[in-house]
Design an enzyme around this catalytic site. Structure first.
Site, PDB file in Angstrom:
ATOM      1  N   LYS A  13      37.836  32.478  21.986  1.00  0.00           N
ATOM      2  CA  LYS A  13      36.435  32.736  21.596  1.00  0.00           C
ATOM      3  C   LYS A  13      35.749  31.488  21.062  1.00  0.00           C
ATOM      4  CE  LYS A  13      37.315  35.965  18.516  1.00  0.00           C
ATOM      5  NZ  LYS A  13      38.801  35.959  18.557  1.00  0.00           N
ATOM      6  N   ARG A  88      34.478  42.505  13.223  1.00  0.00           N
ATOM      7  CA  ARG A  88      35.933  42.647  13.343  1.00  0.00           C
ATOM      8  C   ARG A  88      36.399  44.040  12.932  1.00  0.00           C
ATOM      9  NH1 ARG A  88      37.522  36.988  13.033  1.00  0.00           N
ATOM     10  NH2 ARG A  88      39.763  36.730  13.291  1.00  0.00           N
ATOM     11  N   ARG A 127      48.281  25.512  19.003  1.00  0.00           N
ATOM     12  CA  ARG A 127      46.948  24.991  18.672  1.00  0.00           C
ATOM     13  C   ARG A 127      47.007  23.922  17.574  1.00  0.00           C
ATOM     14  NH1 ARG A 127      42.381  29.369  17.560  1.00  0.00           N
ATOM     15  NH2 ARG A 127      43.681  30.013  15.814  1.00  0.00           N
ATOM     16  N   ARG A 160      46.395  24.873  11.867  1.00  0.00           N
ATOM     17  CA  ARG A 160      45.750  25.797  10.930  1.00  0.00           C
ATOM     18  C   ARG A 160      46.814  26.514  10.117  1.00  0.00           C
ATOM     19  NH1 ARG A 160      41.151  29.517  13.771  1.00  0.00           N
ATOM     20  NH2 ARG A 160      42.224  31.104  12.549  1.00  0.00           N
ATOM     21  N   ARG A 171      48.106  38.927  12.106  1.00  0.00           N
ATOM     22  CA  ARG A 171      46.737  38.846  12.642  1.00  0.00           C
ATOM     23  C   ARG A 171      46.604  39.686  13.914  1.00  0.00           C
ATOM     24  NH1 ARG A 171      46.242  32.713  13.386  1.00  0.00           N
ATOM     25  NH2 ARG A 171      44.181  33.094  14.206  1.00  0.00           N
TER      26      ARG A 171
HETATM   27  P1  AMP Z   1      39.183  33.243  12.951  1.00  0.00           P
HETATM   28  O1  AMP Z   1      38.904  31.792  12.814  1.00  0.00           O
HETATM   29  O2  AMP Z   1      38.048  33.998  13.597  1.00  0.00           O
HETATM   30  O3  AMP Z   1      40.504  33.544  13.609  1.00  0.00           O
HETATM   31  O4  AMP Z   1      39.271  33.833  11.458  1.00  0.00           O
HETATM   32  C1  AMP Z   1      40.259  33.363  10.555  1.00  0.00           C
HETATM   33  C2  AMP Z   1      40.430  34.376   9.415  1.00  0.00           C
HETATM   34  O5  AMP Z   1      39.197  34.492   8.697  1.00  0.00           O
HETATM   35  C3  AMP Z   1      40.775  35.793   9.827  1.00  0.00           C
HETATM   36  O6  AMP Z   1      42.171  35.972  10.069  1.00  0.00           O
HETATM   37  C4  AMP Z   1      40.290  36.596   8.618  1.00  0.00           C
HETATM   38  O7  AMP Z   1      41.179  36.447   7.530  1.00  0.00           O
HETATM   39  C5  AMP Z   1      38.997  35.832   8.244  1.00  0.00           C
HETATM   40  N1  AMP Z   1      37.813  36.381   8.952  1.00  0.00           N
HETATM   41  C6  AMP Z   1      37.067  35.759   9.907  1.00  0.00           C
HETATM   42  N2  AMP Z   1      36.070  36.554  10.327  1.00  0.00           N
HETATM   43  C7  AMP Z   1      36.190  37.717   9.635  1.00  0.00           C
HETATM   44  C8  AMP Z   1      35.476  38.951   9.640  1.00  0.00           C
HETATM   45  N3  AMP Z   1      34.438  39.150  10.466  1.00  0.00           N
HETATM   46  N4  AMP Z   1      35.892  39.913   8.788  1.00  0.00           N
HETATM   47  C9  AMP Z   1      36.926  39.736   7.960  1.00  0.00           C
HETATM   48  N5  AMP Z   1      37.658  38.612   7.913  1.00  0.00           N
HETATM   49  C10 AMP Z   1      37.299  37.606   8.741  1.00  0.00           C
END
Ligand code: AMP
Length: 213
Positions: A13, A88, A127, A160, A171
């Protein structure tokens, strides 16, 4: 153009949103990036968010609503945006609907990026980010010359904190339990488009561009 990109962690994404947003001159709104910025600032909120993210869990819906409401109200989002990582949960999807209603703008499409589980795992565990340029690489997929270039420019390959196997497993579970219902939410409303997200960055980009019309 107002788009929600849906897909499991590792479906690409972020990578694809960046390319599409640059081409269309609209902001890439990644809630994960916004939260990581808060963590880097070391605010109290950032410290709380870090613990949740390191465990692979979700930041509470009401907190996310506040963050996204402020971001969508910013002037640069007036002509469109791509949302990456939000909504989410079903609650966040309902909150987004209400927010867009208030702003008087419709969502054009929700795009689901489909990838097999084994590919997701390779994309997530492999990654890395160049500490100097911010370039995204993958130890399984990037060319040796791209990987060597990081050291040549004096950078390091950073991983990360939530890309370790234990957190990745959680996750993916959280995605199945809390985020997959969001797919149904948009499917029932008839504005879900499926895109095959396996293959190279260019191949997936071409499919997205054709799906967006
Ligand atoms: P991402 O970079 O999108 O994979 O997000 C990394 C982490 O940020 C996720 O595993 C969640 O802990 C938190 N996070 C990101 N977006 C959201 C969301 N919309 N709602 C809740 N937690 C989020």
């Amino acid at each position: 153009m107002r788009i929600v990109l849906l897909g499991a962690p590792g479906s690409g994404k972020g990578t694809q949103a960046k390319i599409l947003c640059e081409a269309r001159g609209i902001p890439h709104i990644s809630t994960g990036d916004m939260l990581r910025a808060a963590v880097a600032e070391g605010t109290r909120f950032g410290q709380k968010a870090k613990a949740i993210m390191d465990a692979g869990n979700l930041v509470p819906d009401d907190v996310m609503l506040g963050i996204i409401a402020e971001r969508l109200a910013a002037p640069d989002a007036a002509d469109g945006f791509i949302l990456d990582g939000f909504p989410r949960t079903r609650q966040q999807a309902a909150d987004l609907d209400e927010l867009l209603d208030q702003l008087g703008v419709p969502l054009d499409a929700a795009i689901l990026m489909n990838v097999d589980f084994d590919v997701l795992m390779k994309r997530l565990t492999g990654r890395r980010t160049c500490s100097k340029s911010g370039q995204l690489l993958n130890v399984y997929y990037s060319s040796q010359s791209d990987i060597d270039a990081v050291a040549e420019r004096g950078g390091e390959l950073l991983q990360r904190e939530d890309d370790n196997e234990e957190t990745i497993e959680n996750r993916l579970n959280v995605y199945r339990e809390q985020t997959e219902p969001v797919i149904d939410f948009y499917r029932k409303r008839g504005n879900l488009t499926n895109v095959d997200a396996a293959g190279s960055i260019d191949e997936v980009n071409a499919r997205l561009v054709s799906a967006l019309g």
